[in-house]
Design a protein around this motif. Sequence first.
Motif, PDB file in Angstrom:
ATOM      1  N   LEU A 192       5.651   8.669  -4.205  1.00 24.18           N
ATOM      2  CA  LEU A 192       4.824   7.891  -3.288  1.00 24.18           C
ATOM      3  C   LEU A 192       5.665   7.456  -2.099  1.00 24.18           C
ATOM      4  CD1 LEU A 192       2.990   5.617  -5.899  1.00 24.18           C
ATOM      5  CD2 LEU A 192       1.976   7.515  -4.627  1.00 24.18           C
ATOM      6  N   VAL A 193       4.984   7.134  -1.004  1.00 25.27           N
ATOM      7  CA  VAL A 193       5.642   6.591   0.183  1.00 25.27           C
ATOM      8  C   VAL A 193       4.910   5.326   0.604  1.00 25.27           C
ATOM      9  CG1 VAL A 193       6.466   8.825   1.000  1.00 25.27           C
ATOM     10  CG2 VAL A 193       4.215   8.013   1.711  1.00 25.27           C
ATOM     11  N   PRO A 194       5.620   4.367   1.205  1.00 18.43           N
ATOM     12  CA  PRO A 194       4.964   3.129   1.636  1.00 18.43           C
ATOM     13  C   PRO A 194       4.111   3.364   2.873  1.00 18.43           C
ATOM     14  CG  PRO A 194       7.270   3.116   2.289  1.00 18.43           C
ATOM     15  CD  PRO A 194       7.071   4.348   1.441  1.00 18.43           C
ATOM     16  N   LEU A 195       3.004   2.646   2.947  1.00 16.28           N
ATOM     17  CA  LEU A 195       2.124   2.725   4.114  1.00 16.28           C
ATOM     18  C   LEU A 195       2.227   1.474   4.984  1.00 16.28           C
ATOM     19  CD1 LEU A 195      -1.094   4.221   2.463  1.00 16.28           C
ATOM     20  CD2 LEU A 195       0.801   5.427   3.574  1.00 16.28           C
ATOM     21  N   ALA A 196       3.074   0.533   4.603  1.00 17.55           N
ATOM     22  CA  ALA A 196       3.294  -0.693   5.382  1.00 17.55           C
ATOM     23  C   ALA A 196       4.778  -1.015   5.347  1.00 17.55           C
ATOM     24  CB  ALA A 196       2.472  -1.850   4.823  1.00 17.55           C
ATOM     25  N   ALA A 197       5.218  -1.785   6.328  1.00 19.60           N
ATOM     26  CA  ALA A 197       6.646  -2.101   6.432  1.00 19.60           C
ATOM     27  C   ALA A 197       7.071  -3.174   5.442  1.00 19.60           C
ATOM     28  CB  ALA A 197       6.973  -2.546   7.855  1.00 19.60           C
ATOM     29  N   THR A 198       6.159  -4.053   5.050  1.00 22.46           N
ATOM     30  CA  THR A 198       6.498  -5.160   4.155  1.00 22.46           C
ATOM     31  C   THR A 198       5.430  -5.310   3.070  1.00 22.46           C
ATOM     32  OG1 THR A 198       5.378  -6.783   5.575  1.00 22.46           O
ATOM     33  CG2 THR A 198       7.722  -6.398   5.972  1.00 22.46           C
ATOM     34  N   PRO A 258       0.844  -1.207   0.000  1.00 22.30           N
ATOM     35  CA  PRO A 258       0.000   0.000   0.000  1.00 22.30           C
ATOM     36  C   PRO A 258       0.874   1.250   0.000  1.00 22.30           C
ATOM     37  CG  PRO A 258       0.042  -0.978   2.185  1.00 22.30           C
ATOM     38  CD  PRO A 258       0.800  -1.914   1.294  1.00 22.30           C
ATOM     39  N   VAL A 259       0.511   2.209  -0.837  1.00 28.09           N
ATOM     40  CA  VAL A 259       1.290   3.437  -0.978  1.00 28.09           C
ATOM     41  C   VAL A 259       0.347   4.627  -1.080  1.00 28.09           C
ATOM     42  CG1 VAL A 259       3.269   2.312  -2.093  1.00 28.09           C
ATOM     43  CG2 VAL A 259       1.364   3.166  -3.488  1.00 28.09           C
ATOM     44  N   ALA A 260       0.901   5.799  -0.858  1.00 29.91           N
ATOM     45  CA  ALA A 260       0.132   7.044  -1.002  1.00 29.91           C
ATOM     46  C   ALA A 260       1.107   8.181  -1.224  1.00 29.91           C
ATOM     47  CB  ALA A 260      -0.729   7.302   0.231  1.00 29.91           C
ATOM     48  N   ALA A 261       0.571   9.343  -1.542  1.00 31.62           N
ATOM     49  CA  ALA A 261       1.405  10.524  -1.750  1.00 31.62           C
ATOM     50  C   ALA A 261       2.034  10.960  -0.429  1.00 31.62           C
ATOM     51  CB  ALA A 261       0.556  11.656  -2.339  1.00 31.62           C
ATOM     52  N   PRO A 262       3.234  11.529  -0.464  1.00 31.15           N
ATOM     53  CA  PRO A 262       3.837  12.067   0.760  1.00 31.15           C
ATOM     54  C   PRO A 262       2.906  13.090   1.405  1.00 31.15           C
ATOM     55  CG  PRO A 262       5.433  12.033  -1.033  1.00 31.15           C
ATOM     56  CD  PRO A 262       4.111  11.704  -1.645  1.00 31.15           C
ATOM     57  N   GLY A 263       2.685  12.945   2.699  1.00 26.85           N
ATOM     58  CA  GLY A 263       1.820  13.857   3.417  1.00 26.85           C
ATOM     59  C   GLY A 263       0.352  13.496   3.373  1.00 26.85           C
ATOM     60  N   PHE A 264      -0.007  12.485   2.585  1.00 27.62           N
ATOM     61  CA  PHE A 264      -1.416  12.074   2.520  1.00 27.62           C
ATOM     62  C   PHE A 264      -1.864  11.505   3.861  1.00 27.62           C
ATOM     63  CE2 PHE A 264      -4.764   8.963   1.488  1.00 27.62           C
ATOM     64  CZ  PHE A 264      -5.665   9.799   0.836  1.00 27.62           C
ATOM     65  N   LEU A 265      -0.972  10.728   4.510  1.00 27.05           N
ATOM     66  CA  LEU A 265      -1.197  10.211   5.857  1.00 27.05           C
ATOM     67  C   LEU A 265       0.052  10.500   6.675  1.00 27.05           C
ATOM     68  CD1 LEU A 265      -2.880   6.773   5.024  1.00 27.05           C
ATOM     69  CD2 LEU A 265      -4.002   8.796   5.954  1.00 27.05           C
ATOM     70  N   SER A 266       0.028  10.118   7.930  1.00 26.28           N
ATOM     71  CA  SER A 266       1.198  10.334   8.776  1.00 26.28           C
ATOM     72  C   SER A 266       2.379   9.536   8.244  1.00 26.28           C
ATOM     73  CB  SER A 266       0.891   9.916  10.214  1.00 26.28           C
ATOM     74  OG  SER A 266       0.514   8.549  10.265  1.00 26.28           O
ATOM     75  N   PRO A 267       3.602  10.037   8.410  1.00 28.31           N
ATOM     76  CA  PRO A 267       4.779   9.349   7.878  1.00 28.31           C
ATOM     77  C   PRO A 267       4.941   7.951   8.470  1.00 28.31           C
ATOM     78  CG  PRO A 267       5.309  11.599   8.558  1.00 28.31           C
ATOM     79  CD  PRO A 267       3.934  11.298   9.081  1.00 28.31           C
TER      80      PRO A 267
END
Length: 226
Positions: A182-188, A98-107
């Motif tokens: 994009l930034v990851p929203l999960a560790a794996t 799962p990914v989202a734009a930077p700043g879309f959710l907490s880092p």
Amino acid sequence: AASARECLQGMARASLKTRAAGSRSSLNLAVLPGFATHWLLPRMRDFCLRHPAVNITFTTRPAAVDFARENLDAAIHFGTRDRPELEYQELLPEEVLPVAAPGFLSPGPVAPTDLLTTPLLHLQSRPGAWEDWFAHNGLEVTRLRGLLFDQFAQLAEAAAQGLGAALLPGFMAGVEIGRGGLVPLAATTFPMDAAYFLVWPKLKPPSSSLRSFLDWIVKADLKAAE
């Protein structure tokens, strides 16, 4: 007039393929657009250097290929070994992130429950992907709604524009994260019960060009693009 136009266009395409190949042997390959762009093409330079006599024609086919109706030697298939009339060579198991734009959710990684109240983006060819991801994280959910796309490129761009969170294949997510969009929203990543395969018809012996491609696929180190 329409029939004549289609015939002339077909002749023009055939002529272009002939001019492009020259005296080299040809390989007609159907590909999935996202997989070809982010995984296969970055690795093709190695094949071209090893087999300069083979000219490949890439044709985009997001849906299942009908070898009986199309002049194709092989195709990239996503799914399982569910077509007994085909030979399969696995290329890459599917893993999603799962990914989202930077700043879309907490880092950093977010709790799966946080995504239940987040706009989710969906791909037409992956129905139930988000439900499977939530089930993997201990949450049973149904009827998840959100914007629907038919191409991974559109899905990734929508996520980068802040329209929602997206599930991307690991190979594609890595590229987009590396670009900073994009930034990851999960560790794996989460493994899916599917994979990417090179497939070709059992009843049609592989051409010399296809055999060269298969030999390269099997023996080459394709984990990372060179």
